[in-house]
Design a protein around this motif. Structure first.
Motif, PDB file in Angstrom:
ATOM      1  N   UNK A 275       0.968  -1.124   0.025  1.00 37.52           N
ATOM      2  CA  UNK A 275       0.046  -0.021   0.016  1.00 37.52           C
ATOM      3  C   UNK A 275       0.941   1.264  -0.046  1.00 37.52           C
ATOM      4  N   UNK A 276       1.943   1.076   0.911  1.00 40.62           N
ATOM      5  CA  UNK A 276       2.696   2.345   0.785  1.00 40.62           C
ATOM      6  C   UNK A 276       3.451   2.362  -0.591  1.00 40.62           C
ATOM      7  N   UNK A 277       4.001   1.343  -1.222  1.00 40.22           N
ATOM      8  CA  UNK A 277       4.348   1.669  -2.456  1.00 40.22           C
ATOM      9  C   UNK A 277       3.401   2.411  -3.538  1.00 40.22           C
ATOM     10  N   UNK A 278       2.228   1.846  -3.236  1.00 42.02           N
ATOM     11  CA  UNK A 278       1.173   2.297  -4.474  1.00 42.02           C
ATOM     12  C   UNK A 278       1.038   3.821  -3.931  1.00 42.02           C
ATOM     13  N   UNK A 279       1.134   4.094  -2.949  1.00 45.11           N
ATOM     14  CA  UNK A 279       0.445   5.711  -2.437  1.00 45.11           C
ATOM     15  C   UNK A 279       1.742   6.356  -2.899  1.00 45.11           C
ATOM     16  N   UNK A 280       2.746   5.903  -2.814  1.00 44.59           N
ATOM     17  CA  UNK A 280       4.170   7.066  -2.852  1.00 44.59           C
ATOM     18  C   UNK A 280       4.856   6.733  -4.355  1.00 44.59           C
ATOM     19  N   UNK A 281       3.996   6.113  -5.452  1.00 46.69           N
ATOM     20  CA  UNK A 281       4.495   5.659  -6.461  1.00 46.69           C
ATOM     21  C   UNK A 281       5.053   6.725  -7.509  1.00 46.69           C
ATOM     22  N   UNK A 282       4.202   7.921  -7.506  1.00 50.83           N
ATOM     23  CA  UNK A 282       4.566   9.109  -8.301  1.00 50.83           C
ATOM     24  C   UNK A 282       5.530   9.975  -7.573  1.00 50.83           C
ATOM     25  N   UNK A 283       6.130   9.644  -6.516  1.00 47.86           N
ATOM     26  CA  UNK A 283       6.929  10.620  -5.414  1.00 47.86           C
ATOM     27  C   UNK A 283       8.619  10.183  -5.732  1.00 47.86           C
ATOM     28  N   UNK A 284       8.868   8.741  -6.109  1.00 45.80           N
ATOM     29  CA  UNK A 284      10.080   8.271  -6.287  1.00 45.80           C
ATOM     30  C   UNK A 284      10.456   7.741  -7.527  1.00 45.80           C
ATOM     31  N   UNK A 285      11.857   7.154  -7.741  1.00 44.87           N
ATOM     32  CA  UNK A 285      11.897   6.656  -9.025  1.00 44.87           C
ATOM     33  C   UNK A 285      12.912   5.224  -8.637  1.00 44.87           C
ATOM     34  N   UNK A 286      13.023   5.129  -7.556  1.00 44.60           N
ATOM     35  CA  UNK A 286      13.613   4.005  -6.959  1.00 44.60           C
ATOM     36  C   UNK A 286      13.170   3.411  -5.717  1.00 44.60           C
ATOM     37  N   UNK A 287      12.304   2.278  -5.525  1.00 45.54           N
ATOM     38  CA  UNK A 287      11.934   1.800  -4.284  1.00 45.54           C
ATOM     39  C   UNK A 287      12.499   0.501  -3.865  1.00 45.54           C
ATOM     40  N   UNK A 288      13.152   0.449  -2.629  1.00 53.21           N
ATOM     41  CA  UNK A 288      13.779  -0.684  -1.895  1.00 53.21           C
ATOM     42  C   UNK A 288      12.494  -1.264  -0.838  1.00 53.21           C
ATOM     43  N   UNK A 289      12.009  -2.512  -1.213  1.00 58.59           N
ATOM     44  CA  UNK A 289      10.967  -3.151  -0.549  1.00 58.59           C
ATOM     45  C   UNK A 289      11.729  -4.343   0.370  1.00 58.59           C
ATOM     46  N   UNK A 290      11.714  -4.450   1.626  1.00 59.82           N
ATOM     47  CA  UNK A 290      12.343  -5.239   2.267  1.00 59.82           C
ATOM     48  C   UNK A 290      11.592  -6.317   2.777  1.00 59.82           C
ATOM     49  N   UNK A 291      11.634  -7.467   2.757  1.00 56.91           N
ATOM     50  CA  UNK A 291      10.697  -8.686   3.059  1.00 56.91           C
ATOM     51  C   UNK A 291      11.500  -9.459   4.213  1.00 56.91           C
ATOM     52  N   UNK A 292      11.112  -9.366   5.428  1.00 55.48           N
ATOM     53  CA  UNK A 292      12.087  -9.903   6.744  1.00 55.48           C
ATOM     54  C   UNK A 292      11.739 -11.377   6.818  1.00 55.48           C
ATOM     55  N   UNK A 293      10.473 -12.094   6.690  1.00 60.54           N
ATOM     56  CA  UNK A 293      10.140 -13.098   7.395  1.00 60.54           C
ATOM     57  C   UNK A 293      10.993 -14.261   6.609  1.00 60.54           C
ATOM     58  N   UNK A 294      11.455 -14.262   5.630  1.00 58.73           N
ATOM     59  CA  UNK A 294      12.377 -15.565   5.209  1.00 58.73           C
ATOM     60  C   UNK A 294      13.599 -15.478   5.941  1.00 58.73           C
ATOM     61  N   UNK A 295      14.173 -14.627   6.432  1.00 53.39           N
ATOM     62  CA  UNK A 295      15.443 -14.745   6.992  1.00 53.39           C
ATOM     63  C   UNK A 295      15.082 -15.199   8.671  1.00 53.39           C
ATOM     64  N   UNK A 296      13.964 -14.508   8.967  1.00 52.96           N
ATOM     65  CA  UNK A 296      13.631 -14.903  10.640  1.00 52.96           C
ATOM     66  C   UNK A 296      13.390 -16.311  10.575  1.00 52.96           C
ATOM     67  N   UNK A 297      12.596 -17.125   9.422  1.00 55.25           N
ATOM     68  CA  UNK A 297      12.273 -18.335   9.390  1.00 55.25           C
ATOM     69  C   UNK A 297      13.562 -19.156   9.367  1.00 55.25           C
ATOM     70  N   UNK A 298      14.508 -18.665   8.491  1.00 54.84           N
ATOM     71  CA  UNK A 298      15.790 -19.394   8.320  1.00 54.84           C
ATOM     72  C   UNK A 298      16.565 -19.407   9.688  1.00 54.84           C
ATOM     73  N   UNK A 299      16.733 -18.633  10.230  1.00 57.63           N
ATOM     74  CA  UNK A 299      17.463 -18.169  11.577  1.00 57.63           C
ATOM     75  C   UNK A 299      16.672 -19.326  12.480  1.00 57.63           C
TER      76      UNK A 299
END
Lengths: 399, 399
Positions: A275-299
Motif C-alpha cells: 500500500x505504501x508503494x502504491x501511494x508513493x508511486x509518483x514521488x520516487x524513482x527507486x523503491x527498496x522493499x524489504x521482506x524480513x520473514x524469510x530470514x527470520x524463519x531461516x534463523x
C-alpha cells in the motif's frame, strides 16, 4: 566496480523496484531442494520467464555477510570500501543521528553470575518493558567524565550505546565474548588513538555493573561493533536516483537512510508495504522493499516457515508489477539456509525483469535454475549497474 | 589484468585471427531471439562445435562501451587503465599523428539559428563536398595567437580539430551541448592548468562563427571529447606479436594503429578484407579483421539487416579458415541490440577455435548457447591471454 557510475548516471523518468527477500538463499541437501526451489512461486516464475536470472555472491566466495554488507552491496556500495559497524547500523535503525566523532556500539543486556561470568548473553530475551526500565535507569545514572552517554533501547535485550565527546575513537575491541561461561572481555584499543576510548568503555562497564548489581536478570551490558559516524555518498549523488525505502524493521530502515533513501511510513506487514508503494508511486524513482520473514524463519531453522515466507512474498508480486515499474528486481541480501539456522556464504538467486533486460531460457526462480541464467554468477555489487542500465540511466562509457 | 603478459610472452610461429563483428551482442525478447541466435550461421556453428564458446563483458556490469574501450579490451588493454577520448580516436582514424602536448577534439559542423541556438547538431548531415569546402575555408582563415590549428575533415559533418602549442591541456569541457534548442556551451577548464586552453577554445568558437556567419547550413563547429596524445604500449612489446589490422572504417584503423598494429591497405568490403588477409598472410602473426555492418544495422534499429550482416560474415569464414590459422576467434566489441538502436551493456558472444583450445558441448553460436560454453562469462580483456595461450605464446608462470 572500477567504473565511476556517478560520471555515467543520466536522468530518466523510469522507475526501479528492488524487492529484497532477506536471507533468500539456501542450499539443497539429500532431503530436499532449497527453500526457494521447493516454494510454489508462480508469480516470481512468470517474472523470471520474461526476464533474466542469476546468482549473486554478496561479499565474496565463502564469506557470510551481515545485514550491513549484504544490503550495501545490493545498493551498489562495495562492502569492503564501505564498512558499517553494528553500532552505526543500530543508530541508523533507531533514528539516532550519529555526529562526527561519536562512537556507537550495540549493547546486549546480559546475565552474569556471582563470579562475573556470562550465563545468558541476552538476559533471557528480557521483555521490552523490563528492558526499557533498565535502560532508563542507566541513562539516568551512568556518567563518564567529559563524555556524554546516549542510550537507546531497541527491543528485548538490544540497546544502542553512543559515547559523545572530544578525542574518541572507535578502534576498540568488543566486551561481548559472544559465548557464555566466560566473563565479559576487557576492551582493548587496536590503535593508540583509541586508548582513552578503551579506558572509558572499561569504566562504563564497571559503572553499569554497579548500577545493575541488584537486577536479577540484566546485570550487565555487553558491547560489540564499535563504530563511528560514516558519511556514505548518497544514491542521489552516485546514481541520480530519488530513492525510497519500504521496510518494517528498524535496521533496514536505518541502512536505507545511510545511503540517502527517504524512509517511508512504517508498515506493519507486506500488505502495508505494498500500500505504501502504491501511494508513493509518483514521488520516487527507486523503491527498496524489504521482506524480513524469510530470514527470520531461516534463523529459526524452520524450513517450512521459510518456504511460506517466500510464498507470501510471491503473492504480493502481482500488486507490485501492476504499478508497471520499468525494472523489477527480486533477490536477497544473503543466504539463510534453515539447515544452518544462520546467515551463510551460499549464493543468492536474483531475477531482473524489464523491457530491455533480455530474456534468458530460465522459467523458474530458484538456485538450480538461476545457475543457467543470463545474469550469470556475479558479485551483488554488480546488480545496481545492471538495474540502472536496464532503466536507461547509464550513459555510454568512452567514445 | 593481474598477470604481466609481457613477461610471459614467448616467441612462436603461430598465427591468430581475431574477427570482430562490431555490435554483435543483442538480447532476446518476446518476439524473437537475438540477431545472432536467429541468423543462419553454419560456418560459425562449425567453429564453435570444434572450439569453445562464452560471453564477454567488455567494460563491466551494466556499462555500455564506446568503440574505443570495446576494442581496447579485446586487444587486452584494460579500458579503465587506457582511456581514449573521441579526439584521439578521430585523429588516429584520420592518420593525423598527435604529438605530445597536442589537444584534439571531435567537431560537428552544426546549424545555429539567428539567436545562436543549435537547431541541427549535424548541419543536416551536410554533404562531403560542402563540408570539405567549409573545413578548407576554416583551415585557411582561423588562427589563434601562439597556437597552431589543424583541421581535418572526416565525413559529412564530422571534423577533427587539433590545437598545437606550448602549455595546452585537454581538461576542457565540451562546447557540444549534445542537444538542440540551446546555444553551444561555453568551454570550461576542469583543472587550472587548462585555463588557457579553455580560453583558446572559446576564441576558436567565436572566430569559427564569424567566418561561417554567411553559411546557410554549417555556421558553427561543436566540439567534444577533448583529449591529448596517448602513448599506448604496443602489442609488439606487450605480447611479442607482429599484428596487422584489416578494417574498412577509419576509427577502427585508428584504434589498431594506437596499439601498434600495421594497418593494411584500405578494403572496401568484406571480400576485399579477406583478399587482404590472404595476400598478407605470411607477413604477420596476428590479424584483426573488423566487420562493421552488424553495428550499423543495430544502430539503425534494423533487426533483419543485422541478421543479414552476421550471415554475410558467416559466409566469409571458410575463406578465413582456409588460411589455416592456429587460433581463430570471432566475437564483438560490444552489443548493439536493434531493439535499442544503440550500443548496450549486454554481454557479447565469443568463440575461440584452435587445436589446443578444447571443445565444450556448444554447437551453435549465439547468446543462449554461449551461456553454457567452456569460456564462461568473463571480461573482454581476458580474451587476449586466452588467444595467446591457445597459440602457444605464453610461457608457464612460476616454477
Amino acid at each position: 566496480m572500477p567504473a565511476d557510475l556517478a560520471s555515467l548516471a543520466q536522468p530518466a523518468t523510469t522507475r526501479i523496484v528492488l524487492v529484497v527477500i532477506d536471507g533468500l538463499g539456501g542450499f539443497a541437501d539429500a532431503a530436499h531442494g532449497t527453500e526457494l526451489e521447493e516454494a510454489s512461486t508462480p508469480n516470481l516464475d512468470r517474472l523470471v520467464s520474461e526476464g533474466a536470472a542469476g546468482l549473486l555472491e554478496p561479499v565474496g566466495a565463502g564469506i557470510t555477510p551481515g545485514s550491513g554488507p549484504g544490503h550495501l552491496a545490493l545498493f551498489g556500495y562495495d562492502p569492503f570500501e564501505y564498512e558499517l559497524g553494528r553500532g552505526a547500523l543500530s543508530a541508523a535503525g533507531l533514528e539516532v543521528e550519529l555526529r562526527p566523532g561519536d562512537v556507537a556500539a550495540r549493547g546486549n543486556l546480559a546475565t552474569l553470575d556471582a563470579d562475573g561470568v556470562v550465563v545468558d548473553r541476552r538476559a533471557g530475551r528480557i521483555a521490552d518493558d523490563d528492558a526499557g526500565r533498565i535502560v532508563g535507569l542507566l541513562a539516568e545514572k551512568v556518567n563518564l567524565p567529559g563524555i556524554e552517554v546516549v542510550l537507546a533501547h531497541e527491543a528485548q535485550h538490544r540497546v544502542l550505546v553512543v559515547l559523545r565527546g572530544a578525542g574518541l575513537d572507535p578502534h576498540v575491541t568488543d566486551t561481548d565474548p559472544q559465548t557464555v561461561g566466560v566473563p565479559p572481555r576487557p576492551p582493548h584499543a587496536t590503535t593508540p588513538a583509541a586508548d582513552r576510548t578503551a579506558r572509558a568503555v572499561a569504566e562504563f562497564d564497571r559503572r553499569v555493573r554497579d548500577i545493575l548489581a541488584g537486577e536479577p536478570e540484566a546485570n550487565a551490558l555487553l558491547l560489540r561493533g564499535f563504530d563511528t559516524h560514516r558519511e556514505l555518498p548518497s544514491m542521489q549523488i552516485r546514481y541520480g536516483l530519488n530513492p525510497a525505502a519500504i521496510a518494517v524493521y528498524p535496521m533496514y530502515r536505518g541502512i536505507a537512510r545511510l545511503v540517502g533513501m527517504e524512509v517511508l511510513a512504517k508498515a506493519a506487514d507486506l500488505d502495508d508495504q505494498v500500500s505504501v508503494l502504491q501511494s508513493h508511486w509518483d514521488d520516487f524513482d527507486f523503491f527498496f522493499v524489504h521482506h524480513k520473514p524469510a530470514d527470520s524463519a531461516g534463523e529459526d531453522g524452520n524450513f517450512e516457515a521459510k518456504v511460506a515466507a517466500i510464498e507470501l512474498l510471491d503473492r504480493a508480486i502481482p500488486a507490485i508489477a501492476e504499478q508497471d515499474p520499468d525494472v523489477l528486481v527480486v533477490t536477497g541480501d544473503h543466504a539463510t539456509p534453515s539447515q544452518l539456522a544462520a546467515h551463510s556464504w551460499h549464493p543468492v538467486p536474483a531475477l531482473i525483469w524489464g523491457k530491455v533486460v533480455g530474456r534468458d531460457t530460465v522459467s523458474r526462480f530458484g538456485e538450480r535454475w538461476c545457475r543457467e541464467g543470463g545474469l550469470g554468477r556475479r558479485p551483488s555489487v554488480e546488480l545496481m549497474p545492471l538495474m540502472l542500465a536496464s532503466a536507461g540511466r547509464l550513459a555510454k562509457y568512452g567514445a
